[in-house]
Design a protein around this motif. Structure first.
Motif, PDB file in Angstrom:
ATOM      1  N   ASP A 191       0.822  -1.207   0.000  1.00  0.00           N
ATOM      2  CA  ASP A 191       0.000   0.000   0.000  1.00  0.00           C
ATOM      3  C   ASP A 191       0.860   1.263   0.000  1.00  0.00           C
ATOM      4  OD1 ASP A 191      -2.886   1.007   0.313  1.00  0.00           O
ATOM      5  OD2 ASP A 191      -1.837   2.069   1.920  1.00  0.00           O
TER       6      ASP A 191
ATOM      7  N   LEU B 225       1.798   3.340  -3.140  1.00  0.00           N
ATOM      8  CA  LEU B 225       0.858   4.285  -3.746  1.00  0.00           C
ATOM      9  C   LEU B 225       1.031   5.701  -3.205  1.00  0.00           C
ATOM     10  CD1 LEU B 225      -2.307   1.987  -3.586  1.00  0.00           C
ATOM     11  CD2 LEU B 225      -1.180   2.754  -5.688  1.00  0.00           C
ATOM     12  N   SER B 226       2.094   5.940  -2.462  1.00  0.00           N
ATOM     13  CA  SER B 226       2.297   7.259  -1.860  1.00  0.00           C
ATOM     14  C   SER B 226       2.616   8.304  -2.926  1.00  0.00           C
ATOM     15  CB  SER B 226       3.439   7.206  -0.836  1.00  0.00           C
ATOM     16  OG  SER B 226       4.654   6.864  -1.474  1.00  0.00           O
TER      17      SER B 226
ATOM     18  N   ASP C  55      -2.693  13.054  -1.545  1.00  0.00           N
ATOM     19  CA  ASP C  55      -2.930  12.013  -0.538  1.00  0.00           C
ATOM     20  C   ASP C  55      -2.506  10.635  -1.043  1.00  0.00           C
ATOM     21  OD1 ASP C  55      -4.064  13.725   1.410  1.00  0.00           O
ATOM     22  OD2 ASP C  55      -5.986  13.692   0.358  1.00  0.00           O
ATOM     23  N   VAL C  56      -2.650  10.402  -2.351  1.00  0.00           N
ATOM     24  CA  VAL C  56      -2.351   9.084  -2.907  1.00  0.00           C
ATOM     25  C   VAL C  56      -2.093   9.219  -4.399  1.00  0.00           C
ATOM     26  CG1 VAL C  56      -4.804   8.567  -3.345  1.00  0.00           C
ATOM     27  CG2 VAL C  56      -3.195   6.675  -3.026  1.00  0.00           C
TER      28      VAL C  56
ATOM     29  N   HIS D 167      -2.538   7.038  -7.903  1.00  0.00           N
ATOM     30  CA  HIS D 167      -3.452   5.925  -8.203  1.00  0.00           C
ATOM     31  C   HIS D 167      -2.740   4.736  -8.837  1.00  0.00           C
ATOM     32  CE1 HIS D 167      -3.358   7.213 -12.352  1.00  0.00           C
ATOM     33  NE2 HIS D 167      -4.429   6.533 -12.713  1.00  0.00           N
TER      34      HIS D 167
ATOM     35  N   PHE E  31      -5.639   0.437  -3.870  1.00  0.00           N
ATOM     36  CA  PHE E  31      -6.120   1.801  -4.129  1.00  0.00           C
ATOM     37  C   PHE E  31      -7.620   1.882  -3.915  1.00  0.00           C
ATOM     38  CE2 PHE E  31      -8.045   4.836  -7.077  1.00  0.00           C
ATOM     39  CZ  PHE E  31      -7.446   6.011  -6.671  1.00  0.00           C
TER      40      PHE E  31
ATOM     41  N   ARG F 232      -9.003   2.040  -0.308  1.00  0.00           N
ATOM     42  CA  ARG F 232      -8.951   3.328   0.398  1.00  0.00           C
ATOM     43  C   ARG F 232     -10.279   4.074   0.344  1.00  0.00           C
ATOM     44  NH1 ARG F 232      -3.368   6.104   0.668  1.00  0.00           N
ATOM     45  NH2 ARG F 232      -1.887   4.380   0.482  1.00  0.00           N
TER      46      ARG F 232
END
Length: 461
Positions: A385, A388-389, A394-395, A397, A412, A415
């Protein structure tokens, strides 16, 4: 009940050192079988004539596998190979203690008889099957119709199956079953906070939309289905090569399968409150297309950095999942033709699915085997996970490494799911690249019979 004297019997024959010819057939049939060299290999067919040259019987080889390892879907090869006419299974000892096997062999016949005839006529009519005694006709047909709907929708090319046409099909299904449909499209997607659905679809001249329908009593257990409805995917500005684009009419396969499953649920009148959400878009290229490196807001409030515009499906799903999650459904299932990584891992015939609910995983896996509707559980591997930073949102994709693409896509999506009591994500292919028993080449309804069987067992008892 049909008059079986007017239809041709189909005998299911096991392979052995000496093929057993049904004792009710005349000596001439035995001589014919010996002369043709029929050995009852798996899927082998022997057409046995009578003395006038008319078709007397069909012998169908089951091979040497034990009954426990034999697929009742094998009979799905018969319809396209048999001459036109009426036929019936001679069940005998092979199905005497296996009514579910006979049920599946009947489903297989009708799925094997499927032809996509929207654009061409077929000169040869398909043979007809006289109904086997003890098989629930309504149950067979609602499953066949659900799978046929999904196959048809996938097979229709994008020029005739865009977001507007997908809405029309959905509206027809809703009207048939007395459901209630709400459609949010165009700029209203922004007004109602579905920015990622809008962003993916705004590059096309075909207006993006979110289809949202509800069926069943409000106080029944809430079951929600979400289907990816990307009616064609160019890849956007990260454009696909032609070889990868040629099958992209099937990129709405998740929506097609969800609609097929919904039709089965509503036809069976399962005691649930069903909600279906389909973000219907075309990922096209124009001056208004979203770009790699853009940061998009989402329905959930998370900001999402775009790593690649060809990974658009998870964006539209995320907005729909966020909306569905708000009412805390008892079970939420999404289906999408999401990643090539899933095909690399498991091939086209075995769709992976993901869930943190171990009981749901076990039940779906068991139904996949029981219904001969293959699927395979894959892990939501938490350490991935972090890949995906994003430095600015925030993320992101997608990940930068390219490994475990199906898993990270599922992570993804996870979340955007927080309140649903159970959630499962299916990364389907939606296509049969070659003809197999009961699965003609073309659009394919994957996993929906297994999911349907689970819901029946869970809510019908």
């Amino acid at each position: 009940m049909s008059d079986l004297s007017k239809s041709v019997p189909i005998y299911l024959v096991e392979a052995s050192s000496e093929v057993r010819i049904p004792k009710e057939l005349p000596v001439s049939a035995t001589q014919w079988v010996e002369a043709t060299g029929f050995s009852a290999n798996e899927g082998e067919i022997c057409l046995v004539p009578d003395m006038e040259g008319d078709l007397l019987a069909v012998l169908f080889g089951l091979g040497k596998k034990p009954q426990s390892a034999r697929s009742p879907f094998l009979t799905g090869v018969l319809p396209p190979k048999l001459p036109a006419g009426r036929y019936h299974y001679v069940t005998g000892e092979l199905f005497s203690d296996d009514p579910h096997g006979l049920f599946l062999a009947t489903v297989a016949w009708y799925l094997g008889a499927y032809r996509f005839d929207r654009y061409k006529e077929y000169a040869k009519p398909m043979p007809e099957l006289d109904w086997p005694e003890g098989v629930d006709r309504d149950e067979v047909m609602l499953q066949v119709k659900g799978c046929t709907l999904a196959r048809d929708l996938i097979n229709i090319p994008a020029n005739d199956m865009g977001p507007e046409e997908l809405e029309a099909v959905t509206r027809g299904l809703v009207d048939t079953h007395g459901a209630k449909l709400e459609v949010t499209k165009g700029e209203d997607l922004l007004a109602k906070n579905f920015p990622m659905i809008h962003a993916v679809g705004k590059g096309s001249t075909r207006t993006p939309r979110l289809l949202d329908f509800v069926w069943g009593p409000d106080d029944a257990p809430k079951v929600t289905l979400v289907g990816k409805g990307v009616c064609f995917d160019t890849g956007g500005l990260d454009i696909k090569p032609g070889s990868a684009m040629v099958l992209m009419k099937k990129d709405m396969g998740g929506a097609a399968c969800v609609l097929g499953l919904a039709s089965m649920i509503m036809s069976a009148k399962l005691p649930i409150r069903l909600r279906v959400l389909i973000p219907a878009v075309e990922n096209s290229i124009s001056g208004d297309s979203f770009r790699p490196g853009d940061v998009l807001p989402s329905h959930k409030g998370l900001t999402v950095e775009i790593g690649n515009t060809d990974a658009e499906g998870r964006l539209v799903l995320a907005d729909a999942l966020s909306l569905a999650d708000e009412e805390e459904p008892e079970i939420m299932i999404d289906m999408a033709t999401l990643t090539g990584a899933a095909r690399v891992a498991l091939g086209p015939d075995l769709p992976p699915f993901y869930s943190d609910d171990e009981t749901l995983v076990a039940d779906l896996s068991a139904q996949g085997k029981k219904q001969f509707d293959p699927l395979w559980n894959m892990p939501l591997w938490d350490p991935y996970d972090a890949d995906l930073s994003s430095d600015i949102a925030d993320v992101n994709h997608i990940t930068s490494g390219g490994f475990a693409g199906s898993i990270t896509a599922a992570l993804f999506l996870r979340r955007f799911v927080a309140k649903a009591k159970s959630w499962a994500h299916f990364d389907i292919y939606g296509w049969a690249p070659k003809t197999q028993p009961a699965r003609p080449k073309g659009g394919e309804a994957q996993a929906i019979r297994a999911i349907y069987a689970h819901l029946c067992e869970r809510y019908k008892g």
